[in-house]
Design an enzyme around this catalytic site. Structure first.
Site, PDB file in Angstrom:
ATOM      1  N   LYS A 107      -0.573   4.761   4.518  1.00  0.00           N
ATOM      2  CA  LYS A 107      -1.461   3.811   5.211  1.00  0.00           C
ATOM      3  C   LYS A 107      -0.960   3.578   6.634  1.00  0.00           C
ATOM      4  CE  LYS A 107      -3.909  -0.579   4.806  1.00  0.00           C
ATOM      5  NZ  LYS A 107      -5.195   0.041   5.154  1.00  0.00           N
TER       6      LYS A 107
ATOM      7  N   HIS B 139       0.839  -1.203   0.000  1.00  0.00           N
ATOM      8  CA  HIS B 139       0.000   0.000   0.000  1.00  0.00           C
ATOM      9  C   HIS B 139       0.875   1.254   0.000  1.00  0.00           C
ATOM     10  CE1 HIS B 139      -3.258  -2.737   1.242  1.00  0.00           C
ATOM     11  NE2 HIS B 139      -4.056  -1.823   0.740  1.00  0.00           N
TER      12      HIS B 139
HETATM   13  P1  NAD Z   1      -7.052   9.091   5.074  1.00  0.00           P
HETATM   14  O1  NAD Z   1      -6.100   9.110   6.209  1.00  0.00           O
HETATM   15  O2  NAD Z   1      -6.719   9.806   3.812  1.00  0.00           O
HETATM   16  O3  NAD Z   1      -8.473   9.652   5.557  1.00  0.00           O
HETATM   17  C1  NAD Z   1      -9.035   9.476   6.810  1.00  0.00           C
HETATM   18  C2  NAD Z   1      -9.705  10.798   7.147  1.00  0.00           C
HETATM   19  O4  NAD Z   1     -10.562  10.631   8.275  1.00  0.00           O
HETATM   20  C3  NAD Z   1      -8.695  11.912   7.496  1.00  0.00           C
HETATM   21  O5  NAD Z   1      -8.968  13.045   6.693  1.00  0.00           O
HETATM   22  C4  NAD Z   1      -9.002  12.209   8.958  1.00  0.00           C
HETATM   23  O6  NAD Z   1      -8.822  13.557   9.292  1.00  0.00           O
HETATM   24  C5  NAD Z   1     -10.485  11.853   8.978  1.00  0.00           C
HETATM   25  N1  NAD Z   1     -11.022  11.698  10.330  1.00  0.00           N
HETATM   26  C6  NAD Z   1     -10.404  11.252  11.461  1.00  0.00           C
HETATM   27  N2  NAD Z   1     -11.269  11.295  12.484  1.00  0.00           N
HETATM   28  C7  NAD Z   1     -12.442  11.798  12.007  1.00  0.00           C
HETATM   29  C8  NAD Z   1     -13.709  12.084  12.580  1.00  0.00           C
HETATM   30  N3  NAD Z   1     -13.946  11.870  13.884  1.00  0.00           N
HETATM   31  N4  NAD Z   1     -14.679  12.586  11.781  1.00  0.00           N
HETATM   32  C9  NAD Z   1     -14.456  12.810  10.474  1.00  0.00           C
HETATM   33  N5  NAD Z   1     -13.278  12.567   9.863  1.00  0.00           N
HETATM   34  C10 NAD Z   1     -12.295  12.050  10.629  1.00  0.00           C
HETATM   35  O7  NAD Z   1      -7.366   7.560   4.783  1.00  0.00           O
HETATM   36  P2  NAD Z   1      -8.100   6.921   3.506  1.00  0.00           P
HETATM   37  O8  NAD Z   1      -7.079   6.380   2.580  1.00  0.00           O
HETATM   38  O9  NAD Z   1      -9.134   7.863   2.995  1.00  0.00           O
HETATM   39  O10 NAD Z   1      -8.810   5.686   4.197  1.00  0.00           O
HETATM   40  C11 NAD Z   1      -9.764   5.867   5.230  1.00  0.00           C
HETATM   41  C12 NAD Z   1     -10.041   4.541   5.906  1.00  0.00           C
HETATM   42  O11 NAD Z   1     -10.615   3.633   4.961  1.00  0.00           O
HETATM   43  C13 NAD Z   1      -8.769   3.844   6.417  1.00  0.00           C
HETATM   44  O12 NAD Z   1      -9.105   3.137   7.587  1.00  0.00           O
HETATM   45  C14 NAD Z   1      -8.419   2.883   5.298  1.00  0.00           C
HETATM   46  O13 NAD Z   1      -7.649   1.786   5.730  1.00  0.00           O
HETATM   47  C15 NAD Z   1      -9.806   2.478   4.860  1.00  0.00           C
HETATM   48  N6  NAD Z   1      -9.947   1.987   3.494  1.00  0.00           N
HETATM   49  C16 NAD Z   1     -10.856   1.004   3.314  1.00  0.00           C
HETATM   50  C17 NAD Z   1     -11.127   0.536   2.043  1.00  0.00           C
HETATM   51  C18 NAD Z   1     -12.202  -0.500   1.869  1.00  0.00           C
HETATM   52  O14 NAD Z   1     -12.496  -0.911   0.729  1.00  0.00           O
HETATM   53  N7  NAD Z   1     -12.833  -0.958   2.960  1.00  0.00           N
HETATM   54  C19 NAD Z   1     -10.443   1.068   0.948  1.00  0.00           C
HETATM   55  C20 NAD Z   1      -9.524   2.092   1.161  1.00  0.00           C
HETATM   56  C21 NAD Z   1      -9.285   2.555   2.448  1.00  0.00           C
END
Ligand code: NAD
Length: 272
Positions: free
Chosen positions: A159, A155
């Site tokens: 991540k 990744h």
């Molecule tokens: P990222 O770090 O870019 O985004 C996460 C966001 O959440 C950040 O902007 C952070 O400020 C925000 N955040 C934190 N606490 C918060 C709150 N209380 N309220 C609102 N926003 C809040 O990460 P990403 O790449 O966008 O991924 C997000 C999550 O999704 C991660 O856990 C990642 O592993 C997961 N993910 C899952 C899949 C899937 O298919 N299930 C795919 C990609 C990523």
């Protein structure tokens, strides 16, 4: 028209989701949240996603988002999950959870919430990975313990959790195929004189770098041959499209805990 709220709007996934909701004819963005203290609070959700004005001010209050929406989509970070679930439960609003790296307490909160509302929870919303889990379970069952299983994932450099939720889910598919518990056989890292590989071990390797969206390989290595099953995501829009499909599906469902198998209609629960 399904009214959607995106929780985690400032993240990579959140921005992609807003863009896709704005472009979808059957979905309407009604709320979007960022973390408390974010400089984005009060700005328009369309600005954060770079897709034009949407007339939706970003907030840090999941309760208001849950009250306004027919379905919530949560791609935040694990420590935000419980408050988001509490907001969904208080409003009775279905929630699609994409956040990975969730703690045991978080998983319990998901279980509790799913007693009262529809909760879709998947480590990976791509159709390809959903199918890969089934292929891996079949391969592990057919080849048995004589074939050593190693799961490698790669990744992007940002991540936070390792191994990825998808890698762990693939490990669960291997364990299910073998009829064992993953927790009893997982090896998450090796360093130094670790000795011979234990029979039946399920190994994990996590690589981090650059802008890799997400790659997973399950290797089944026997004497004289090796099978590798690989999925490569080239765009995070594939996860976002799957999450939106889950959101459309979840709105109006009975309470329960669902995953992408249910959303895709592979609902014999064989790969749960
Ligand atoms: P990222 O770090 O870019 O985004 C996460 C966001 O959440 C950040 O902007 C952070 O400020 C925000 N955040 C934190 N606490 C918060 C709150 N209380 N309220 C609102 N926003 C809040 O990460 P990403 O790449 O966008 O991924 C997000 C999550 O999704 C991660 O856990 C990642 O592993 C997961 N993910 C899952 C899949 C899937 O298919 N299930 C795919 C990609 C990523």
């Amino acid at each position: 028209m399904t009214a959607v709220a995106i929780l985690g709007a400032a993240g990579r996934m959140g921005r992609t989701l807003i863009e896709l909701v704005a472009a979808a004819e059957d979905l309407r963005l009604v709320a979007a949240t960022v973390r408390s203290g974010s400089e984005w609070i009060g700005h328009d959700a369309g600005d954060i996603a770079g897709c034009g004005h949407l007339d939706v001010a970003l907030t840090d209050t999941p309760g208001d988002a849950a009250a306004a929406a027919a379905v919530l989509i949560d791609f935040t970070l694990p420590d935000a999950l419980e408050a988001n679930l509490a907001a969904a439960t208080a409003a009775g609003t279905p929630i699609v959870i994409g956040t990975t790296g969730v703690s045991a307490a978080g998983e319990e909160a998901i279980q509790r919430a799913s007693g009262q509302l529809p909760v879709v929870y998947a480590a990976n919303y791509s159709s390809g990975v959903t199918l890969l889990r089934r292929l891996v379970q079949t391969a592990a069952a057919a080849l048995g313990d004589d074939y050593d299983v190693e799961i490698a994932e790669a990744h992007h450099r940002y991540k936070r959790d390792a191994p990825s939720g998808t890698a762990w889910a693939l490990g669960e598919s291997v364990a299910r195929g073998r009829g064992v518990r993953l927790e009893d056989h997982a090896i998450q890292a090796r360093e130094g004189i670790v000795g011979e590989r234990p029979a039946g071990a399920i190994g994990f390797q996590a690589l981090r770098g650059g802008d890799i969206v997400g790659e997973h390989t399950v290797m089944l290595a026997g004497d004289g041959e090796r099978l590798e099953l690989t999925h490569r995501a080239s765009s995070r829009a594939t996860f976002a499209r799957g999450a939106l499909r889950a959101a459309r599906w979840a709105a109006g469902r009975p309470a329960g805990l669902y995953d992408m198998d249910d959303v895709l209609g592979l609902n014999d629960r064989a790969s749960d």
